[in-house]
Design a protein around this motif. Sequence first.
Motif, PDB file in Angstrom:
ATOM      1  N   SER A  68       0.750  -1.084   0.042  1.00  0.00           N
ATOM      2  CA  SER A  68      -0.047  -0.029  -0.069  1.00  0.00           C
ATOM      3  C   SER A  68       0.901   1.232  -0.115  1.00  0.00           C
ATOM      4  O   SER A  68       0.283   2.343  -0.112  1.00  0.00           O
ATOM      5  N   GLY A  69       1.859   1.095   0.352  1.00  0.00           N
ATOM      6  CA  GLY A  69       2.871   2.433   0.591  1.00  0.00           C
ATOM      7  C   GLY A  69       2.901   2.882   1.846  1.00  0.00           C
ATOM      8  O   GLY A  69       3.712   3.968   1.912  1.00  0.00           O
ATOM      9  N   ALA A  70       2.181   2.351   2.613  1.00  0.00           N
ATOM     10  CA  ALA A  70       2.110   2.898   4.126  1.00  0.00           C
ATOM     11  C   ALA A  70       3.217   2.554   4.881  1.00  0.00           C
ATOM     12  O   ALA A  70       3.500   3.282   6.007  1.00  0.00           O
ATOM     13  N   THR A  71       3.778   1.475   4.885  1.00  0.00           N
ATOM     14  CA  THR A  71       4.723   0.922   5.956  1.00  0.00           C
ATOM     15  C   THR A  71       6.240   1.095   4.935  1.00  0.00           C
ATOM     16  O   THR A  71       6.242   0.296   4.011  1.00  0.00           O
ATOM     17  N   THR A  72       7.337   1.548   5.467  1.00  0.00           N
ATOM     18  CA  THR A  72       8.718   1.580   4.802  1.00  0.00           C
ATOM     19  C   THR A  72       9.432   0.759   5.961  1.00  0.00           C
ATOM     20  O   THR A  72       9.451   1.027   7.073  1.00  0.00           O
ATOM     21  N   TYR A  73      10.622   0.623   5.360  1.00  0.00           N
ATOM     22  CA  TYR A  73      11.514  -0.110   6.095  1.00  0.00           C
ATOM     23  C   TYR A  73      13.064   0.659   5.677  1.00  0.00           C
ATOM     24  O   TYR A  73      13.409   0.621   4.370  1.00  0.00           O
TER      25      TYR A  73
END
Length: 126
Positions: free
Chosen positions: A54-59
């Motif tokens: 979704s593009g909501a969580t990044t690492y």
Amino acid sequence: QVQLVESGGGLVQAGGSLRVSCEVSVRTFSRYFMGWFRQAPGKEREFVAAIDRSGATTYYEDSVKGRFTISRPYMNTVYLQMNRLKPEDTAVYYCAADYSIQDLPGSKDYTDYANWGQGTQVTVSS
């Protein structure tokens, strides 16, 4: 068949910025977990950043936190915005995609990714 094509690499002075892009040729782009890795000469491929479907969580890898930003704002494209670049950021940058990696906890292991681009060279001069 998933094809990934990176672009946007180049030569930049330390402290400068660069954005690399990855175009993904697949109809179901939204079903793929995406990552960026890099490999410097004589070193192993290392994780840089990843983003969920979704593009909501990044690492992020610790050394790039606060300097690099991964995003997927448009269909079939993933970006890696790199600011305050350092000479140690010099490497070939690879885009990777995988259908099976779960959004949580994601993956920082390059062996988990099934699809890879050809890479783009980023060189940071001191």
